[in-house]
Design an enzyme around this catalytic site. Structure first.
Site, PDB file in Angstrom:
ATOM      1  N   HIS A  99       0.847  -1.203   0.000  1.00 56.79           N
ATOM      2  CA  HIS A  99       0.000   0.000   0.000  1.00 56.79           C
ATOM      3  C   HIS A  99       0.873   1.239   0.000  1.00 56.79           C
ATOM      4  O   HIS A  99       1.983   1.228   0.526  1.00 56.79           O
ATOM      5  CB  HIS A  99      -0.939   0.012   1.216  1.00 56.79           C
ATOM      6  N   HIS A 101       0.930   5.180   1.133  1.00 52.46           N
ATOM      7  CA  HIS A 101       0.309   6.228   1.936  1.00 52.46           C
ATOM      8  C   HIS A 101       0.359   7.549   1.170  1.00 52.46           C
ATOM      9  O   HIS A 101       1.415   7.932   0.669  1.00 52.46           O
ATOM     10  CB  HIS A 101       1.076   6.443   3.244  1.00 52.46           C
TER      11      HIS A 101
HETATM   12  P1  5GP Z   1       1.887   0.396   7.375  1.00 49.26           P
HETATM   13  O1  5GP Z   1       2.569   0.699   8.666  1.00 49.26           O
HETATM   14  O2  5GP Z   1       1.656  -1.084   7.183  1.00 49.26           O
HETATM   15  O3  5GP Z   1       2.570   1.040   6.197  1.00 49.26           O
HETATM   16  O4  5GP Z   1       0.484   1.123   7.477  1.00 49.26           O
HETATM   17  C1  5GP Z   1      -0.722   0.491   7.645  1.00 49.26           C
HETATM   18  C2  5GP Z   1      -1.801   1.548   7.684  1.00 49.26           C
HETATM   19  O5  5GP Z   1      -3.050   0.912   7.552  1.00 49.26           O
HETATM   20  C3  5GP Z   1      -1.850   2.347   8.985  1.00 49.26           C
HETATM   21  O6  5GP Z   1      -1.724   3.727   8.673  1.00 49.26           O
HETATM   22  C4  5GP Z   1      -3.213   2.000   9.584  1.00 49.26           C
HETATM   23  O7  5GP Z   1      -3.821   3.095  10.220  1.00 49.26           O
HETATM   24  C5  5GP Z   1      -3.992   1.545   8.373  1.00 49.26           C
HETATM   25  N1  5GP Z   1      -5.016   0.561   8.655  1.00 49.26           N
HETATM   26  C6  5GP Z   1      -4.868  -0.589   9.348  1.00 49.26           C
HETATM   27  N2  5GP Z   1      -6.026  -1.269   9.410  1.00 49.26           N
HETATM   28  C7  5GP Z   1      -6.929  -0.537   8.706  1.00 49.26           C
HETATM   29  C8  5GP Z   1      -8.332  -0.737   8.418  1.00 49.26           C
HETATM   30  O8  5GP Z   1      -8.951  -1.712   8.798  1.00 49.26           O
HETATM   31  N3  5GP Z   1      -8.913   0.228   7.671  1.00 49.26           N
HETATM   32  C9  5GP Z   1      -8.242   1.332   7.218  1.00 49.26           C
HETATM   33  N4  5GP Z   1      -8.934   2.208   6.491  1.00 49.26           N
HETATM   34  N5  5GP Z   1      -6.941   1.546   7.488  1.00 49.26           N
HETATM   35  C10 5GP Z   1      -6.293   0.618   8.225  1.00 49.26           C
END
Ligand code: 5GP
Length: 150
Positions: A99, A101
Site C-alpha cells: 500500500h 500512503h
Molecule cells: P503500514 O505501517 O503497514 O505502512 O500502514 C498500515 C496503515 O493501515 C496504517 O496507517 C493503519 O492506520 C492503516 N489501517 C490498518 N487497518 C486498517 C483498516 O482496517 N482500515 C483502514 N482504512 N486503514 C487501516
C-alpha cells in the site's frame, strides 16, 4: 502472498471509506490518519511488499496515484504531500499487503492538527533524514551489481 485486512477490504468483507476503485486498485481513507486526508492506495493483487508486485498492478498504482493525490490536495488545502511506502517490518510495515500512503502536509500547522478534534491527538508524521556519504567508487561498484539484475 497473504490474506491481509486489506484483502478483506478489497473483497468488501470489511467496511472502509473507499474514495477510488478500478479493476486493479482501491484507495481508502486511513483509519488512523496522520493528517487530514491521509489515504491508502492499494493494488488488488495480494503482494506483501513492492518487490513482489506485478508490473501490471504497479503500473495501475502509478496511473492513479497522481490523480488521487491531486484530489486530496485540492480538498484538504494541503501545502505539500508525502507518499510513503513501507516494505517489511524493519521499514515500519504493519499490514502485509502493498500500500502507498498519501499523507497531506500543512505549512504552519502541526501535521494532524486540523479543525476536527480527531486530528489533534498526535504528532502526525515525523521524518528523521540522516544522510551518509557515497564515494564515486562505491557508487560504481554498487550500481554495477544492481544494473545487472534489471
Ligand atoms: P503500514 O505501517 O503497514 O505502512 O500502514 C498500515 C496503515 O493501515 C496504517 O496507517 C493503519 O492506520 C492503516 N489501517 C490498518 N487497518 C486498517 C483498516 O482496517 N482500515 C483502514 N482504512 N486503514 C487501516
Amino acid at each position: 502472498m497473504t490474506d491481509s485486512i486489506f484483502s478483506k477490504i478489497i473483497r468488501g468483507e470489511i467496511d472502509s471509506h473507499k474514495i477510488y476503485e478500478d479493476d486493479f486498485v482501491i484507495a481508502i481513507l486511513d483509519i488512523g490518519p496522520l493528517s487530514e486526508g491521509h489515504a491508502l492506495v492499494i493494488p488488488k493483487e495480494p503482494a506483501v511488499t513492492i518487490d513482489e508486485l506485478s508490473d501490471e498492478h504497479a503500473a495501475a498504482v502509478g496511473r492513479v496515484l497522481p490523480r488521487i493525490t491531486r484530489a486530496i490536495k485540492k480538498v484538504t488545502g494541503a501545502t505539500a504531500i508525502n507518499i510513503l511506502q513501507n516494505n517489511g517490518s524493519d521499514a515500519g510495515q504493519v499490514v502485509e499487503h502493498v500500500h502507498f500512503h498519501i499523507i497531506p502536509r500543512f505549512k504552519d500547522r502541526g501535521e494532524n492538527v486540523q479543525g476536527s478534534p480527531s486530528f489533534k491527538n498526535g504528532p502526525g508524521l515525523e521524518l528523521n533524514w540522516n544522510p551518509g556519504t557515497l564515494t564515486p567508487e562505491e557508487a560504481l561498484e554498487l550500481g554495477k551489481h544492481i544494473k545487472r539484475l534489471l
